[in-house]
Enzyme design. Sequence first.
Site, PDB file in Angstrom:
ATOM      1  N   ASP A 198     -11.146   2.732   3.802  1.00  0.00           N
ATOM      2  CA  ASP A 198     -11.420   1.291   3.731  1.00  0.00           C
ATOM      3  C   ASP A 198     -12.912   1.022   3.511  1.00  0.00           C
ATOM      4  O   ASP A 198     -13.292  -0.069   3.092  1.00  0.00           O
ATOM      5  CB  ASP A 198     -11.045   0.636   5.070  1.00  0.00           C
ATOM      6  CG  ASP A 198      -9.764  -0.172   5.006  1.00  0.00           C
ATOM      7  OD1 ASP A 198      -9.442  -0.677   3.917  1.00  0.00           O
ATOM      8  OD2 ASP A 198      -9.115  -0.306   6.057  1.00  0.00           O
TER       9      ASP A 198
ATOM     10  N   GLN B 126      -4.701  -1.522   9.602  1.00  0.00           N
ATOM     11  CA  GLN B 126      -4.634  -2.852   8.994  1.00  0.00           C
ATOM     12  C   GLN B 126      -5.232  -3.894   9.937  1.00  0.00           C
ATOM     13  O   GLN B 126      -4.917  -3.934  11.123  1.00  0.00           O
ATOM     14  CB  GLN B 126      -3.159  -3.179   8.659  1.00  0.00           C
ATOM     15  CG  GLN B 126      -2.952  -4.468   7.896  1.00  0.00           C
ATOM     16  CD  GLN B 126      -3.528  -4.450   6.475  1.00  0.00           C
ATOM     17  OE1 GLN B 126      -3.684  -3.394   5.861  1.00  0.00           O
ATOM     18  NE2 GLN B 126      -3.845  -5.618   5.962  1.00  0.00           N
TER      19      GLN B 126
ATOM     20  N   LYS C 167       0.831  -1.204   0.000  1.00  0.00           N
ATOM     21  CA  LYS C 167       0.000   0.000   0.000  1.00  0.00           C
ATOM     22  C   LYS C 167       0.874   1.265   0.000  1.00  0.00           C
ATOM     23  O   LYS C 167       0.622   2.203  -0.739  1.00  0.00           O
ATOM     24  CB  LYS C 167      -0.931  -0.012   1.228  1.00  0.00           C
ATOM     25  CG  LYS C 167      -2.014  -1.074   1.122  1.00  0.00           C
ATOM     26  CD  LYS C 167      -2.812  -1.307   2.407  1.00  0.00           C
ATOM     27  CE  LYS C 167      -3.742  -2.502   2.201  1.00  0.00           C
ATOM     28  NZ  LYS C 167      -4.570  -2.852   3.365  1.00  0.00           N
TER      29      LYS C 167
HETATM   30  N1  GUN Z   1      -6.884  -6.875   6.091  1.00  0.00           N
HETATM   31  C1  GUN Z   1      -7.156  -7.606   4.980  1.00  0.00           C
HETATM   32  N2  GUN Z   1      -7.730  -6.849   4.035  1.00  0.00           N
HETATM   33  C2  GUN Z   1      -7.818  -5.593   4.549  1.00  0.00           C
HETATM   34  C3  GUN Z   1      -8.306  -4.373   4.036  1.00  0.00           C
HETATM   35  O1  GUN Z   1      -8.813  -4.258   2.903  1.00  0.00           O
HETATM   36  N3  GUN Z   1      -8.193  -3.306   4.869  1.00  0.00           N
HETATM   37  C4  GUN Z   1      -7.674  -3.400   6.114  1.00  0.00           C
HETATM   38  N4  GUN Z   1      -7.632  -2.305   6.866  1.00  0.00           N
HETATM   39  N5  GUN Z   1      -7.215  -4.517   6.627  1.00  0.00           N
HETATM   40  C5  GUN Z   1      -7.278  -5.614   5.834  1.00  0.00           C
END
Ligand code: GUN
Length: 284
Positions: free
Chosen positions: A119, A96, A52
């Site tokens: 998100d 996350q 990311k």
């Molecule tokens: N863990 C797995 N996929 C995601 C996601 O799309 N966003 C976040 N914040 N955590 C994750």
Amino acid sequence: MAKIIDGKAIAQEVRNELKGKVADLTHKGITPGLTVILVGNNPASEVYVRGKIRACEEVGIRSELISLPAEVSEADLLLKIKELNKDDQVHGILVQLPLPNHISESNVIETIAYQKDVDGFHPESVGRMVTGLETFLPCTPHGIMELLSRTGVDLNGKHAVVVGRSNIVGKPMALLLQQQNATVTMCHSRTVDLPSFTRQADVLVAAVGKVGLITKEHVKEGAVVIDVAMNRDVEGKLCGDVLFDEVSEVASAITPVPGGVGPMTIAMLLKNTVISAERVLQQV
Ligand code: GUN
């Protein structure tokens, strides 16, 4: 043989489009900014977060990674989020998941200002999505919709079957497909006779996390197959829920793992961050 839906290439296309927007915003004095919070050292999360941050750098989004120890208290984490909510330089906040067991994921998600919830997990964001109001759409299902539309898949009146009912993928996926006029069936771990449903799918989305779940026998001739999962097979190789080689013989189009849905998830996160920054500009 199925056409391979190249998520890596389509995500690059999206990122290229975003570069122009980011440059334009930066020129106007607003550099889009994303802050990512990583708690602990889950190896998969570390890989995702690195991806990311790298993608932000590529398109010119200012990114910041806050790494907190696994023992951080929930109160301290919430305090950090509240600081970021007030920080004008931060247009997107992402914590996350998963989080250590002593921290409530819902408390964390609800503390993020929904205007910065790139998100799309906040209950306000979810409610707005369900009612069709403008909001940040969750990145994985949003990325899949983008993959389908850029591949020229027409969803009107088609039967879409979603396997998996998570808050992050399955539930929002079903809703977005339905909003694009598909007839949607949701299947999950308690579904009896899964193949009887999946064989009816014009578009099949597998989002369970189980190696070998979807075989050739689950898929109708000519179906479009989207594999969301990120599993490791017995040899430790990355793979999805779909047996790629055999399903490719019957599907008309299929996403690979890796290189299918994953890169699109990140591209949509960048897109949401840019939209958030654009909203600031519209307010001034
Ligand atoms: N863990 C797995 N996929 C995601 C996601 O799309 N966003 C976040 N914040 N955590 C994750």
